[in-house]
Design a protein around this motif. Structure first.
Motif, PDB file in Angstrom:
ATOM      1  N   UNK A 122       0.806  -1.199   0.000  1.00 54.70           N
ATOM      2  CA  UNK A 122       0.000   0.000   0.000  1.00 54.70           C
ATOM      3  C   UNK A 122       0.850   1.265   0.000  1.00 54.70           C
ATOM      4  N   UNK A 123       1.893   1.327   0.886  1.00 52.97           N
ATOM      5  CA  UNK A 123       2.740   2.514   0.980  1.00 52.97           C
ATOM      6  C   UNK A 123       4.173   2.086   1.248  1.00 52.97           C
ATOM      7  N   UNK A 124       5.111   2.472   0.371  1.00 51.22           N
ATOM      8  CA  UNK A 124       6.521   2.154   0.589  1.00 51.22           C
ATOM      9  C   UNK A 124       7.140   3.203   1.511  1.00 51.22           C
ATOM     10  N   UNK A 125       8.055   2.761   2.396  1.00 50.67           N
ATOM     11  CA  UNK A 125       8.661   3.651   3.388  1.00 50.67           C
ATOM     12  C   UNK A 125      10.177   3.743   3.252  1.00 50.67           C
ATOM     13  N   UNK A 126      10.770   3.046   2.276  1.00 49.34           N
ATOM     14  CA  UNK A 126      12.228   3.028   2.197  1.00 49.34           C
ATOM     15  C   UNK A 126      12.807   4.401   1.847  1.00 49.34           C
ATOM     16  N   UNK A 127      12.074   5.173   1.044  1.00 52.19           N
ATOM     17  CA  UNK A 127      12.561   6.516   0.705  1.00 52.19           C
ATOM     18  C   UNK A 127      12.588   7.407   1.939  1.00 52.19           C
ATOM     19  N   UNK A 128      11.529   7.305   2.765  1.00 49.49           N
ATOM     20  CA  UNK A 128      11.482   8.089   4.003  1.00 49.49           C
ATOM     21  C   UNK A 128      12.638   7.716   4.932  1.00 49.49           C
ATOM     22  N   UNK A 129      12.905   6.415   5.028  1.00 49.75           N
ATOM     23  CA  UNK A 129      14.010   5.956   5.881  1.00 49.75           C
ATOM     24  C   UNK A 129      15.347   6.499   5.375  1.00 49.75           C
ATOM     25  N   UNK A 130      15.536   6.518   4.079  1.00 54.99           N
ATOM     26  CA  UNK A 130      16.782   7.025   3.509  1.00 54.99           C
ATOM     27  C   UNK A 130      16.935   8.523   3.783  1.00 54.99           C
ATOM     28  N   UNK A 131      15.831   9.260   3.637  1.00 59.71           N
ATOM     29  CA  UNK A 131      15.870  10.705   3.915  1.00 59.71           C
ATOM     30  C   UNK A 131      16.205  10.963   5.380  1.00 59.71           C
ATOM     31  N   UNK A 132      15.570  10.206   6.298  1.00 54.91           N
ATOM     32  CA  UNK A 132      15.841  10.381   7.733  1.00 54.91           C
ATOM     33  C   UNK A 132      17.292  10.046   8.065  1.00 54.91           C
ATOM     34  N   UNK A 133      17.833   9.026   7.405  1.00 52.31           N
ATOM     35  CA  UNK A 133      19.240   8.679   7.633  1.00 52.31           C
ATOM     36  C   UNK A 133      20.148   9.837   7.233  1.00 52.31           C
ATOM     37  N   UNK A 134      19.868  10.453   6.094  1.00 49.17           N
ATOM     38  CA  UNK A 134      20.668  11.595   5.647  1.00 49.17           C
ATOM     39  C   UNK A 134      20.511  12.785   6.596  1.00 49.17           C
ATOM     40  N   UNK A 135      19.290  12.965   7.099  1.00 46.87           N
ATOM     41  CA  UNK A 135      19.047  14.075   8.044  1.00 46.87           C
ATOM     42  C   UNK A 135      19.893  13.903   9.304  1.00 46.87           C
ATOM     43  N   UNK A 136      19.943  12.678   9.839  1.00 43.14           N
ATOM     44  CA  UNK A 136      20.706  12.459  11.072  1.00 43.14           C
ATOM     45  C   UNK A 136      22.212  12.514  10.820  1.00 43.14           C
ATOM     46  N   UNK A 137      22.662  12.163   9.644  1.00 49.68           N
ATOM     47  CA  UNK A 137      24.082  12.341   9.309  1.00 49.68           C
ATOM     48  C   UNK A 137      24.416  13.830   9.264  1.00 49.68           C
ATOM     49  N   UNK A 138      23.516  14.621   8.654  1.00 53.41           N
ATOM     50  CA  UNK A 138      23.724  16.076   8.615  1.00 53.41           C
ATOM     51  C   UNK A 138      23.692  16.673  10.018  1.00 53.41           C
ATOM     52  N   UNK A 139      22.771  16.133  10.879  1.00 50.44           N
ATOM     53  CA  UNK A 139      22.694  16.630  12.263  1.00 50.44           C
ATOM     54  C   UNK A 139      23.991  16.360  13.013  1.00 50.44           C
ATOM     55  N   UNK A 140      24.602  15.206  12.787  1.00 52.69           N
ATOM     56  CA  UNK A 140      25.880  14.873  13.429  1.00 52.69           C
ATOM     57  C   UNK A 140      26.953  15.877  13.022  1.00 52.69           C
ATOM     58  N   UNK A 141      26.993  16.180  11.730  1.00 53.05           N
ATOM     59  CA  UNK A 141      27.994  17.129  11.241  1.00 53.05           C
ATOM     60  C   UNK A 141      27.798  18.504  11.877  1.00 53.05           C
ATOM     61  N   UNK A 142      26.558  18.953  11.949  1.00 52.26           N
ATOM     62  CA  UNK A 142      26.270  20.261  12.545  1.00 52.26           C
ATOM     63  C   UNK A 142      26.613  20.297  14.024  1.00 52.26           C
ATOM     64  N   UNK A 143      26.313  19.193  14.739  1.00 53.60           N
ATOM     65  CA  UNK A 143      26.621  19.150  16.175  1.00 53.60           C
ATOM     66  C   UNK A 143      28.123  19.239  16.414  1.00 53.60           C
ATOM     67  N   UNK A 144      28.874  18.512  15.608  1.00 50.06           N
ATOM     68  CA  UNK A 144      30.334  18.521  15.779  1.00 50.06           C
ATOM     69  C   UNK A 144      30.906  19.909  15.490  1.00 50.06           C
ATOM     70  N   UNK A 145      30.334  20.602  14.531  1.00 49.09           N
ATOM     71  CA  UNK A 145      30.935  21.862  14.078  1.00 49.09           C
ATOM     72  C   UNK A 145      30.461  23.070  14.868  1.00 49.09           C
TER      73      UNK A 145
END
Length: 679
Positions: A647-670
């Motif tokens: 009915x609804x695929x969620x893999x794209x959402x999971x990939x986007x969230x993964x990228x968001x948290x990688x970006x959040x890590x970079x921002x926190x470190x910097x």
């Protein structure tokens, strides 16, 4: 929520990596004493609690980034209609259209090669544990099972153009037989979708199978095809004149002029002609020839038409009998006019039997059986004659008017003929003759105005309850039966109301009797088809064949030999070829080294119409919610495993969230808690 590839969830163990890194890199603050602060050029002032918060947020970002990346590979989805979330493998059936039309080319090469490329791309989108069926028009038994991905790709390379042809409903039915069980089921049809594949109003498809039609685009090409051929006479004599009717069809939108047409028999040219056909029309042309010798004849009709050539020839075969066998069974009081009639022509081989000495086993050897004034016809004789007629034999019945009516009616009933009501003794004359009946074809050059017809002194009147299978040839006043034909099975029965005795009339001595009997016998040849069609006709007819112990029939051709299944029914031998015949050609039926028959096979002419269903037409014809139609030239074919079922695929959402948290890590470190610097 469910996962298409739950095996990837084991990768969640990688979450331990950032946790371990965090524990070993934890910074502790301690006091450092200096004797002289002048040695310090710069001091960074930091808050211990804020540093701890920063590290925890970085750790959380890393953990969530890994979790959502793993989930993206596992492909989570929400099932349709709140389905029970179970972990299932995929069963996939892929049909490759390998009919003659797929030999056409477009800008990407032949359609068959394009179909193979699409099939390979489909398989790549499924998992290693999924199973696949390869289906073609040949419906081969070796592919009626599920294959691994590697086995499927290997089998795909062996697919070649075939003369077989199947309808869309047959294809889906074959796929549904293999797509069973609890797996996710997928059906893919890769074809050019000629209009001949769809021969019904609606498509019968299963609701638990996800269907996808991949339409390949071919250029509509002009085509002239030999549609069919038939002979005007079922009886073939050595040296006699023959006429063959050929039907051709123009499938294009333009008129065709002077198409060369050639007839060859046994590799010898027998007739030529040139035919013109209007656009979209059908024409018939009659070819005359002669000079045949006794034996089986192999014929070929050919035309010249490009670029479609598979339907430019048509093979046929028939047998020329060296003689024609007639059995004459005489009653004790009959006058024999049959013997002098057929003994005058060497082509006819006459056998005379008396009523009391009849060999039932040899009936199938005769083309015509005449019953001449039987006094005591039995029910056993009626049963044997019925079997003979059903198998294609011809029977002529001339009664003994002094026979016991009750006994004769029982005999007639066994042959599905009308029963006798009364014996008429008042002299009369035949007053109606059906000159349009095939029996009288070419008998009269010119029909006289006052045609002399037979006179009858005694005759039977019949009770006729069913006239659907009756043809009146000669009639008495009041439309009473005098001589008529009745169809029974594949043969015919001719019934006379009077005998051949001189005292009962002049029928046997009348000029019309001789051509009537000759024409009757000439129509007693085999009406078996001149040819068969590959894929649609798997039963061949033959005269009764006696097979001895430890003997078997063989069907042979060039580099081909098979032992067919044989059945016997009503004086005929039925030969079942199943799906063994794959290629057009002549096939010899042999018993040991004896040639019994020659059969010809041709490709299906339904492929000759090079018109195709459009995507819009397919949608209107089918209208199924669990079916998607793709135009491979215009549409992006989205065929990732499970996409057409969930009915609804969620893999794209999971990939986007993964990228968001990688970006959040970079921002926190910097940027988080940037320390103040003092001197």
């Amino acid at each position: 929520m469910n996962f298409l590839y739950p095996g990837f969830l084991f990768a969640l163990l990688s979450v331990a990596i950032p946790i371990i890194i965090h524990l070993f890199n934890f910074r502790k603050f301690k006091k450092v004493y200096f004797s002289n602060v002048q040695l310090l050029k710069e001091l960074e002032q930091q808050n211990s609690s804020r540093e701890k918060l920063k590290n925890l947020l970085i750790l959380l970002s890393r953990i969530l980034a890994i979790i959502f990346l793993v989930l993206a590979f596992a492909q989570p989805y929400i099932p349709l209609n709140k389905q029970k979330t179970t972990i299932l493998n995929n069963s996939v059936s892929i049909y490759i259209d390998n009919s003659y039309s797929m030999d056409a080319v477009n800008k990407d090469g032949s359609l068959l090669d394009e179909a193979k490329r699409n099939a390979r791309e489909l398989v790549k989108n499924f998992g290693l544990n999924d199973r696949f069926q390869l289906l073609t028009n040949d419906f081969e038994g070796k592919y009626q099972r599920l294959l691994s991905k590697e086995e499927f790709l290997k089998a795909l390379d062996d697919v070649k153009i075939s003369s077989a042809n199947k309808t869309l409903q047959q294809i889906l039915g074959r796929q549904s037989n293999i797509l069973t069980g609890s797996a996710n089921k997928y059906s893919f049809i890769i074809s050019d979708f000629q209009k001949n594949v769809f021969n019904q109003k609606k498509l019968d498809a299963k609701q638990d199978i996800q269907y996808a039609f991949l339409k390949l685009n071919a250029t509509t090409l002009p085509n002239i095809a030999i549609d069919s051929v038939w002979t005007l006479s079922p009886n073939h004599q050595p040296g006699a004149s023959e006429r063959l009717v050929v039907q051709l069809k123009n499938y294009s939108e333009e008129d065709a002029k002077n198409i060369p047409l050639k007839l060859s028999i046994n590799n010898r040219q027998k007739a030529v002609n040139a035919v013109s056909i209007l656009a979209g029309k059908t024409v018939k042309d009659t070819l005359s020839f002669s000079g045949l010798t006794a034996g089986w004849q192999k014929g070929m009709i050919t035309i010249k038409d490009f670029p479609i050539t598979f339907d430019d020839s048509l093979l046929f075969s028939f047998n020329v009998d060296e003689n024609f066998q007639v059995l004459n069974i005489n009653g004790s009081a009959s006058q024999d006019y049959i013997k002098p009639l057929f003994s005058a022509d060497k082509y006819y081989k006459l056998t005379n039997n008396v009523e009391t000495n009849i060999n039932y086993n040899n009936f199938s050897n005769y083309g015509l059986i005449v019953l001449n004034g039987l006094r005591n016809p039995s029910t056993g004789l009626a049963q044997q004659l019925k079997t003979y007629v059903n198998a294609g034999g011809i029977l002529a019945v001339f009664p003994d008017l002094d026979v016991d009516v009750k006994t004769f009616n029982t005999f007639l009933s066994g042959l599905s003929l009308p029963s006798v009501s009364t014996l008429n003794t008042t002299a009369t004359k035949v007053d109606k003759i059906d000159l349009k009946n095939p029996v009288f074809k070419s008998v009269f050059e010119e029909v006289p105005k006052n045609l002399d017809l037979p006179v009858v002194n005694r005759y039977f009147s019949f009770i006729e309850s069913n006239k659907t299978n009756k043809e009146d040839i000669l009639q008495l006043p009041g439309s009473k039966l005098f001589f008529a034909k009745y169809g029974l099975g594949q043969g015919q029965i001719y019934l006379s109301a009077t005998s051949l005795n001189q005292t009962d009339g002049n029928f046997a001595r009348h000029p019309i009797f001789v051509p009537l009997m000759y024409r009757l016998s000439l129509g007693a040849g085999s009406y078996d088809a001149l040819y068969s069609t590959i894929g649609s006709e798997n039963v061949l007819n033959s005269k009764n064949i006696t097979i001895g112990k430890n003997q078997s029939l063989k069907l042979t051709s060039n580099q081909f030999e098979s032992i067919p299944d044989v059945h016997f029914a009503e004086g005929r031998t039925l030969i079942y070829t199943a799906d063994q015949i794959k290629n057009p050609g002549f096939y010899n039926l042999k018993l040991n080294d004896s040639l019994l028959a020659v059969y010809s096979f041709n490709s299906n002419r339904s492929e000759s119409d090079m018109h195709y269903l459009s995507k819009t037409e397919l949608n209107s014809l089918i209208g199924k919610s669990n079916l998607k139609i793709y135009d491979t030239e215009k549409d992006a074919v989205k065929l990732i495993s499970g996409q057409n079922q969930i009915g609804q695929t969620l893999w794209k959402l999971c990939l986007i969230l993964s990228l968001i948290f990688i970006a959040a890590e970079i921002l926190l470190i910097r940027f988080f808690n940037n320390p103040k610097k003092t001197i």
